[in-house]
Design an enzyme around this catalytic site. Structure first.
Site, short mmCIF file in Angstrom:
data_model
loop_
_atom_site.label_atom_id
_atom_site.label_comp_id
_atom_site.label_asym_id
_atom_site.label_seq_id
_atom_site.Cartn_x
_atom_site.Cartn_y
_atom_site.Cartn_z
N LYS A 99 -9.85 2.24 -1.99
CA LYS A 99 -9.92 1.85 -0.59
C LYS A 99 -11.27 2.28 -0.04
O LYS A 99 -11.68 3.43 -0.18
CB LYS A 99 -8.78 2.51 0.20
CG LYS A 99 -8.65 1.99 1.63
CD LYS A 99 -7.37 2.50 2.29
CE LYS A 99 -7.17 1.87 3.66
NZ LYS A 99 -5.92 2.32 4.30
N CYS A 144 -5.36 -2.79 3.03
CA CYS A 144 -5.01 -2.61 4.44
C CYS A 144 -6.23 -2.66 5.38
O CYS A 144 -6.72 -3.74 5.71
CB CYS A 144 -4.25 -1.30 4.61
SG CYS A 144 -3.37 -1.14 6.18
N GLU A 191 0.83 -1.21 0.00
CA GLU A 191 0.00 0.00 0.00
C GLU A 191 0.87 1.26 0.00
O GLU A 191 1.92 1.31 0.64
CB GLU A 191 -0.91 -0.01 1.23
CG GLU A 191 -1.81 1.22 1.33
CD GLU A 191 -2.56 1.31 2.65
OE1 GLU A 191 -3.60 1.99 2.70
OE2 GLU A 191 -2.08 0.73 3.65
#
Length: 521
Positions: free
Chosen positions: A344, A378, A269
């Site tokens: 995300k 993440c 990331e």
């Protein structure tokens, strides 16, 4: 006002496919360029190839242009004399001697446009042949290979001595060296093989690749395995001076993935924040916008690397500006030149506070040549509903690029990735950053131990870990995940979480998701 990038402007569509009659004119023209001193195909030759054995004729198309091709037929090689010529084995180029009941795939030509060499085009064509040999349960692939550099050494070396020197890597031959590197072994040297091949002085090396999956008693094909090789890059964050320096580091790791024969290379990331080390911008909210200016360079770099090295790349994630908002976006760069992206979904308090990152609102599942995959960046892996949705849509692997600055944060990602693997009978892959960026605000330190995880059952690794890096060092981990084992375990495992859910008691409803959820039965 900034707008969303149109990824179609960067995509470079590369496809390995069977040749059609519409391709014949391009192939004849390309052969004239590739082999200027040899007699090219005639149209009736190529038409005969398609009539006799269309499955064995492949080409590589790149942005609508054919840049490589190969031709082959099936024979019973034992029926041919050891000293056969190209005309003997091809019926003077028409392959009317093609034998569908034969045991050997015989390759009669490979050509690659010189402007596109270095993009693994020849390797893609060889891999297409190997896959065909497996599908048809053929015993081997045999080729009569040119030795085009031999004319430079004829005064000092016999053909056998020249081949031995090339095999020992003391001499480079563009054809023979390539064939050896692709798993072919030398059977013999045939004189007079191609009368118009002046560079090889008419000699050819007869070479063979053995199909280790060949089954002598039957041509019925059973899928016993579907291995997918993954290289996870645990990337070191350190100060750099330019985008070119960043690109060299990235290409090094893609090359490593290629050397291992990987299907996927996975970066962490926001590892592109390394570029901030030379941007000289101290205000975090402004530094991400400066970083976003490199979006097109980043996309072009990874698209080219995916095609050049023939590997699908999970390009970590990158801060992108769209309509005056900054998003954290992970990109899938397929090895055929096409691109996908995943926003995300869940933004951490830190991202919101320092950089003003905005959340995405769509969960995607992507088709690849290794089955369906998903990317969850993440924090997203810490929300089980997203993984459940991805698996319901067919995902077999969930890739998790992450960036955490301490062990507690890393463990949240790791434990949740392993939990998702167990809950959903799916493979999960985490790739994180290590090191530090001493001059970049809010990117001071990194902590990671990247890894590849499995469900927990007898079919998989004892601890549910295919492989993991040592913590906090720059390195990679390489591992194979088997999609066929996963399919079987979902149907007949010790426990079957996907099938045994109590749908009479609970369900998850998804908003803003266009595709209908189709749970695995």
């Amino acid at each position: 006002m900034s707008k969303k990038l149109d990824l179609s402007n960067f995509e470079k569509k590369l496809e390995v496919r069977n040749i059609t009659t519409e391709d014949i004119d391009q192939l004849i023209q390309m052969q004239k360029v590739c082999f200027p001193n040899m007699e090219p195909w005639k149209r009736e030759h190529l038409e005969s190839h398609l009539d006799q054995f269309p499955e064995g004729q492949f080409c590589v198309e790149y942005d609508g242009e054919i840049i490589g091709s190969c031709s082959s037929l099936i024979v019973n090689f034992d029926e041919y004399d050891d000293k056969h010529t190209w005309d003997d084995i091809t019926d003077e180029g028409y392959i009317t001697n093609h034998n569908p009941e034969g045991y050997n795939l015989y390759g009669i030509e490979v050509m690659v446009d010189s402007e596109f060499r270095g993009m693994k085009i020849g390797k893609r064509l060889y891999e297409a042949r190997k896959e065909l040999a497996r599908e048809l349960n053929l015993k081997s692939i045999i080729i009569g290979g040119r030795i085009p550099n031999y004319h430079k050494y004829e005064a000092e070396l016999s053909p056998r001595e020249y081949v031995e020197e090339v095999t020992s890597q003391n001499i480079f031959d563009p054809v023979l060296t390539f064939q050896i590197m692709n798993g072919f072994t030398i059977m013999r040297i045939n004189p007079g093989y191609l009368p118009d091949d002046r560079q090889s002085l008419k000699y050819a090396t007869l070479m063979e690749w053995n199909n280790i999956d060949y089954r002598a008693k039957s041509k019925r094909h059973f899928k016993t395995a579907f291995p997918v090789r993954i290289t996870v890059i645990q990337y070191m964050m350190k100060n750099i001076e330019s985008f070119d320096e960043f690109a060299k580091q990235v290409e090094y790791y893609v090359d490593v993935a290629y050397d291992f024969g990987s299907d996927f290379a996975v970066f962490p990331e926001i590892f592109t924040t390394q570029l901030m080390s030379f941007l000289d911008e101290k205000v975090p909210s402004q530094s991400v916008r400066r970083l976003a200016e490199y979006t097109e360079d980043y996309i072009e770099l990874f698209t080219n690397l995916a095609v050049k090295y023939n590997v699908n790349i999970i390009g970590g994630s990158h801060f992108v500006e769209e309509e005056d908002h900054i998003y954290n976006i992970a990109y899938l760069f397929r090895r055929d030149g096409t691109i996908e992206k995943q926003y995300k979904i869940h933004v951490t308090p830190n991202e919101r506070k320092w950089w003003g990152i905005q959340p995405g609102d769509t969960v995607k599942v992507f088709d690849t040549d290794c089955g369906k995959i998903a990317i969850q960046i993440c924090y997203d892996i810490q929300f089980p509903e997203l993984a459940r949705y991805a698996v319901d849509q067919g995902a077999n692997i969930i890739f998790v690029p992450f960036c955490t600055d301490d062990r507690q944060g890393y463990l949240r990602v790791r434990y949740c990735a392993q939990a998702r693997a167990v809950e959903n009978q799916v493979y999960t892959v985490i790739a994180g950053t290590v090191g530090n960026l001493t001059q970049v605000e809010n990117m001071d330190i990194q902590y990671a131990q990247s890894g590849i995880f499995t469900p927990s059952d007898f079919e998989f690794a004892r601890d549910g870990i295919i492989g993991e890096c040592h913590p906090n060092i720059e390195t990679v981990v390489v591992g194979d995940v088997d999609l066929e084992i996963l399919r079987r375990q979902r149907r007949s495992g010790t426990v079957r979480q996907l099938r045994d859910r109590r749908r009479d008691l609970f369900e998850v409803k998804y908003n803003n998701i266009e595709t209908e959820v189709k749970p695995i039965k």
